[in-house]
Design an enzyme around this catalytic site. Structure first.
Site, PDB file in Angstrom:
ATOM      1  N   HIS A  57       0.853  -1.198   0.000  1.00  6.51           N
ATOM      2  CA  HIS A  57       0.000   0.000   0.000  1.00  6.51           C
ATOM      3  C   HIS A  57       0.880   1.236   0.000  1.00  6.51           C
ATOM      4  O   HIS A  57       2.098   1.155   0.141  1.00  6.51           O
ATOM      5  CB  HIS A  57      -0.990  -0.022   1.169  1.00  6.51           C
ATOM      6  N   HIS A  59       1.435   3.849   1.934  1.00 13.41           N
ATOM      7  CA  HIS A  59       2.015   4.563   3.082  1.00 13.41           C
ATOM      8  C   HIS A  59       3.543   4.644   2.990  1.00 13.41           C
ATOM      9  O   HIS A  59       4.204   3.701   2.571  1.00 13.41           O
ATOM     10  CB  HIS A  59       1.608   3.896   4.396  1.00 13.41           C
ATOM     11  N   ASP A  61       5.933   4.450   5.070  1.00 11.01           N
ATOM     12  CA  ASP A  61       6.809   3.486   5.759  1.00 11.01           C
ATOM     13  C   ASP A  61       6.885   2.166   4.980  1.00 11.01           C
ATOM     14  O   ASP A  61       7.617   1.254   5.387  1.00 11.01           O
ATOM     15  CB  ASP A  61       6.377   3.259   7.219  1.00 11.01           C
ATOM     16  N   HIS A  62       6.171   2.072   3.862  1.00 16.07           N
ATOM     17  CA  HIS A  62       6.232   0.892   2.995  1.00 16.07           C
ATOM     18  C   HIS A  62       6.793   1.221   1.608  1.00 16.07           C
ATOM     19  O   HIS A  62       7.051   0.305   0.823  1.00 16.07           O
ATOM     20  CB  HIS A  62       4.836   0.267   2.850  1.00 16.07           C
ATOM     21  N   HIS A 115      -7.502  -0.514   6.036  1.00 14.32           N
ATOM     22  CA  HIS A 115      -6.426   0.357   6.536  1.00 14.32           C
ATOM     23  C   HIS A 115      -6.205   1.477   5.514  1.00 14.32           C
ATOM     24  O   HIS A 115      -6.192   2.655   5.856  1.00 14.32           O
ATOM     25  CB  HIS A 115      -5.188  -0.495   6.730  1.00 14.32           C
ATOM     26  N   ASP A 134      -0.420  -4.179   6.288  1.00 17.57           N
ATOM     27  CA  ASP A 134      -0.990  -3.603   7.499  1.00 17.57           C
ATOM     28  C   ASP A 134      -2.464  -3.981   7.653  1.00 17.57           C
ATOM     29  O   ASP A 134      -3.236  -3.252   8.269  1.00 17.57           O
ATOM     30  CB  ASP A 134      -0.856  -2.066   7.484  1.00 17.57           C
ATOM     31  N   HIS A 172       4.499  -5.097  10.818  1.00 18.68           N
ATOM     32  CA  HIS A 172       4.931  -4.356  12.021  1.00 18.68           C
ATOM     33  C   HIS A 172       5.082  -5.265  13.227  1.00 18.68           C
ATOM     34  O   HIS A 172       4.336  -6.236  13.377  1.00 18.68           O
ATOM     35  CB  HIS A 172       3.919  -3.257  12.372  1.00 18.68           C
TER      36      HIS A 172
HETATM   37 FE    FE Z   1       2.769   0.439   8.051  1.00 22.00          FE
HETATM   38 ZN    ZN Z   2       0.179   1.478   6.615  1.00 22.97          ZN
END
Ligand code: FE
Ligand code: ZN
Length: 256
Positions: A57, A59, A61-62, A115, A134, A172
């Site tokens: 996805h 985001h 942090d990915h 999410h 996530d 995570h």
């Molecule tokens: Fe994440």
């Molecule tokens: Zn995420």
């Protein structure tokens, strides 16, 4: 089918990246690309050459390391459609039901919005592995940012239907705090109590609690247990729909 090899590593405060390697073909997939340096270090450690980048996805942090990782490896970037920054470098758009060939096998694409609206999970039936991003965590599920509870429940239901011995790689290390919450809604679940003790032990030694087995999640993860009589009794929601019980559990977690 020769078993694939998996190299999981931590980046940022609590993100897990994974490299998946087919020893026969030599192909290697990076699951997400949230941090260029951390992925490069994992590549150096394994000596594998990344041919595929599979984004779950948008985001940051990915996706933050995708330019660096794709530039360094020449890998093809697969992921969901969308117009957010995190989508900008995807050249192979995937959606629900797509299959992509990797090594000697197929990767099935499962859309699990909730999410985020774009979330894709990657399932390898022959390897018995699913990358849940996530959406599904060890003892938890992703916070609902872009979707709604019905959408997330529908997505989790798809993952619950996979074979129980599927290995679940999530993105995570949230398990310890998830465990505390899980005990608050399902306090009499002996499997959960035992699992939480194991989680404490692993974390005390600095060991990861990811991956886990779907069978463990089905027995102990409250977000998959909306139909459970004990949880329903605890929430005083005996007659409610599974979706409503799930929504109540998610909202309690948001305020935990
Ligand atoms: Fe994440
Ligand atoms: Zn995420």
């Amino acid at each position: 089918m020769i078993p694939f090899r998996f190299h999981q590593f931590l980046y940022g405060s609590d993100n897990y990246g994974v490299l998946m390697h087919d020893p026969e073909s030599g192909q290697t997939a990076a699951i997400d690309a949230g941090d260029g340096a951390a992925y490069q270090a994992a590549i150096a450690e394994t000596g594998w050459r990344v041919s595929h980048i599979l984004l779950t996805h948008h985001h940051w942090d990915h996706t933050d390391g995708v330019v660096e990782l794709a530039g360094a490896t020449g890998a093809t970037v697969y992921g969901p459609a969308g117009d957010k920054d995190g989508h900008a470098h995807i050249t192979q758009i995937l959606a629900e039901g797509d299959r992509l060939n990797f090594g000697g096998t197929d990767i099935e694409v499962i859309a699990t919005p909730g999410h985020t609206l774009d979330m894709l999970n990657y399932y390898l039936p022959e390897q018995g592995v699913c990358f849940t991003g996530d959406t599904l965590f060890s003892l938890g599920c992703g916070r609902i940012f872009e979707g709604d509870p019905s959408m997330m429940w529908n997505s989790l239901t798809k993952l619950m239907a996979l074979p129980a011995n599927t290995t679940i790689y999530s993105s995570h290390e949230y398990t310890q705090s998830n465990a505390k919450f899980a005990l608050s809604v399902d306090p009499d679940n002996a499997d959960l109590i035992a699992r939480c003790a194991g989680v404490e032990e692993k974390r005390a030694k600095g060991q990861p609690t990811v991956p886990s087995l779907l069978s463990e999640e089905l027995a102990t993860n409250p977000f998959l247990r909306a139909s459970d009589a004990g949880i329903r009794a605890h929430l005083k929601m005996i007659e409610a729909s599974d979706r409503d019980v799930f929504a109540e559990i998610r909202s309690r977690k948001d305020n935990f």
